[in-house]
Design an enzyme around this catalytic site. Structure first.
Site, PDB file in Angstrom:
ATOM      1  N   GLN A  11       0.817  -1.218   0.000  1.00  0.00           N
ATOM      2  CA  GLN A  11       0.000   0.000   0.000  1.00  0.00           C
ATOM      3  C   GLN A  11       0.847   1.263   0.000  1.00  0.00           C
ATOM      4  O   GLN A  11       0.623   2.173  -0.804  1.00  0.00           O
ATOM      5  CB  GLN A  11      -0.932   0.013   1.212  1.00  0.00           C
ATOM      6  N   ASN A 206       6.898   8.575   8.675  1.00  0.00           N
ATOM      7  CA  ASN A 206       5.599   9.243   8.564  1.00  0.00           C
ATOM      8  C   ASN A 206       5.447  10.378   9.555  1.00  0.00           C
ATOM      9  O   ASN A 206       4.923  11.434   9.230  1.00  0.00           O
ATOM     10  CB  ASN A 206       4.460   8.251   8.795  1.00  0.00           C
ATOM     11  N   GLU A 254      26.471   7.076  -9.035  1.00  0.00           N
ATOM     12  CA  GLU A 254      27.208   8.202  -8.473  1.00  0.00           C
ATOM     13  C   GLU A 254      26.733   8.518  -7.050  1.00  0.00           C
ATOM     14  O   GLU A 254      27.517   8.913  -6.196  1.00  0.00           O
ATOM     15  CB  GLU A 254      27.018   9.420  -9.382  1.00  0.00           C
TER      16      GLU A 254
END
Length: 450
Positions: A11, A206, A254
């Site tokens: 999800q 979060n 890189e």
């Protein structure tokens, strides 16, 4: 060409994928049906965006991406959403039953059934590439699919595409806000399994993003859409150098060369500036010095750790928009003199800079203001070990009582895998500690021996 294939798992991965592809399409002038109006050839025929899109005979641009979830609801939203015509139906792969927040289901029982189909689809995408440079994998640590299936897929990708880079964008379980009780188990199991397969992992927490949305954008109750659009901007900044011609073009390898001093120490901290709402931006113009300074504010980081407690090993500054090297050098020089930034003594220089002249694009109706210039800082700092320590502690509290372990064992895992994973993370914490030590104290050789 230097193509990248994006893989969005579970999800979290799929929803971040939606935000990212929406933004890429806006940045490159590609319509939701994949057409690119000829009058809008951005920047007079810059075809660097082909690293992320392939073009069909009919002139349609298709993302080089795969969306995978073990249950259909989230991917169904893509199938019916605004961008449904952008993707080939076979790029959206779903199972029938979800992993139920259980790493073992994602990695062993349910994941096994779908992994060959996913690899087959990835193989088809890889065959369309002339010079595939690697994979970007988006997932969460806490969910069953995000943790279990991702680690299974990474193992298989290492077998099939040994030399290609694999970069992860992972959603780290927030310290306060939790979506599942067993997040610490899933996170530690997946980190242990993918540690040797991932070349570089950008973590996003979060809670840190919630706070940024609340504080900088004045959103009282941020939704996942708000969070994902912000994450999308960050991913876009990191990948801009692959999709546009820049003054200093950074490719996937890189990044690793400059950010990863030892194979296991590959978790850079991401900071983005300016995050500012339209009302505020209307009244202020942010200079290069200001946005560069903002990168060293812990409040703008994507993971809640305190870099003032750690040492920097390397720093990558990715600017986009109206930025000239002279301003950047001045800004960095100022920071070096007055800031309390500690670099490890074995890496004295430590700043790498990339500039893209394409200014940041914003999603219409989104929360972020249109700005002339932005910067994304990727820094490898020993402070990120705090995030592991926090997770390990939560793991220990549950594992001491063997709480919830039977769900994992019931899906065919052995209890030994838990302790093995936990030991590996203890070793990772130790690695970070050793890297941060001055070469003088102790034997400086510790970090090289794995």
């Amino acid at each position: 060409m230097r193509e990248c294939i994006s893989i969005h798992v579970g999800q979290a991965g799929v929803q971040i994928g939606n935000a990212c592809w929406e933004l890429y399409c806006l940045e490159h002038g590609i319509q939701p049906d994949g057409q690119m109006p000829s009058d809008k050839t951005v920047g007079g025929g810059d075809d660097s965006f082909n690293t992320f899109f392939s073009e069909t005979g009919a002139g349609k641009h298709v993302p080089r991406a795969v969306f995978v979830d073990l249950e259909p609801t989230v991917v169904d939203e893509v199938r019916t959403g605004t961008y449904r015509q952008l993707f080939h139906p076979e790029q959206l792969i779903t199972g029938k039953e979800d992993a139920a927040n259980n790493y073992a289901r994602g990695h062993y029982t349910i994941g096994k059934e779908i992994v060959d189909l996913v690899l087959d689809r990835i193989r088809k995408l890889a065959d369309q590439c002339t010079g595939l440079q690697g994979f970007l994998i988006f997932h969460s640590f806490g969910g069953g699919t995000g943790s279990g299936f991702t680690s299974l897929l990474m193992e298989r990708l290492s077998v099939d595409y040994g030399k290609k880079s694999k970069l992860e964008f992972a959603v780290y379980p927030a310290p306060q806000v939790s979506t599942a009780v067993v997040e610490p188990y899933n996170s530690i199991l997946t980190t242990h399994t993918t540690l040797e397969h991932s070349d570089c992992a950008f973590m996003v927490d979060n809670e840190a993003i919630y706070d940024i949305c609340r504080r900088n954008l004045d959103i009282e109750r941020p939704t996942y859409t708000n969070l994902n659009r912000l994450i999308g901007q960050i991913v876009s900044s990191i990948t801009a150098s692959l999709r546009f011609d820049g003054a200093l073009n950074v490719d996937l390898t890189e990044f690793q060369t400059n950010l990863v001093p030892y194979p296991r120490i590959h978790f850079p901290l991401v900071t983005y500036a300016p995050v500012i709402s339209a009302e505020k931006a209307y009244h202020e113009q942010l200079s290069v010095a200001e946005i560069t300074n903002a990168c060293f504010e812990p409040a703008n980081q994507m993971v809640k750790v305190d870099p003032r407690h750690g040492k920097y090993m390397a720093c990558c500054m990715l600017y986009r928009g109206d930025v000239v090297p002279k301003d950047v050098n001045a800004a960095i020089a100022t920071i070096k003199t007055k800031r309390t930034i500690q670099f490890v003594d074995w890496c004295p220089t430590g700043f790498k800079v990339g500039i893209n002249y394409q200014p940041p694009t914003v999603v219409p109706g989104g929360d972020l203001a249109k700005v002339q210039r932005a910067v994304c800082m990727l820094s490898n700092t020993t402070a990120i070990a705090e995030a592991w320590a926090r997770l390990d502690h939560k793991f220990d509290l549950m594992y001491a009582k063997r709480a919830f372990v039977h769900w994992y064992v019931g899906e065919g895992m052995e209890e030994g895998e838990f302790s093995e994973a936990r030991e590996d993370l203890a070793a990772l914490e130790k690695d970070y500690e050793e890297v941060g030590m001055d070469s003088g104290d102790g034997e400086g050789e510790g970090a090289e021996e794995y």
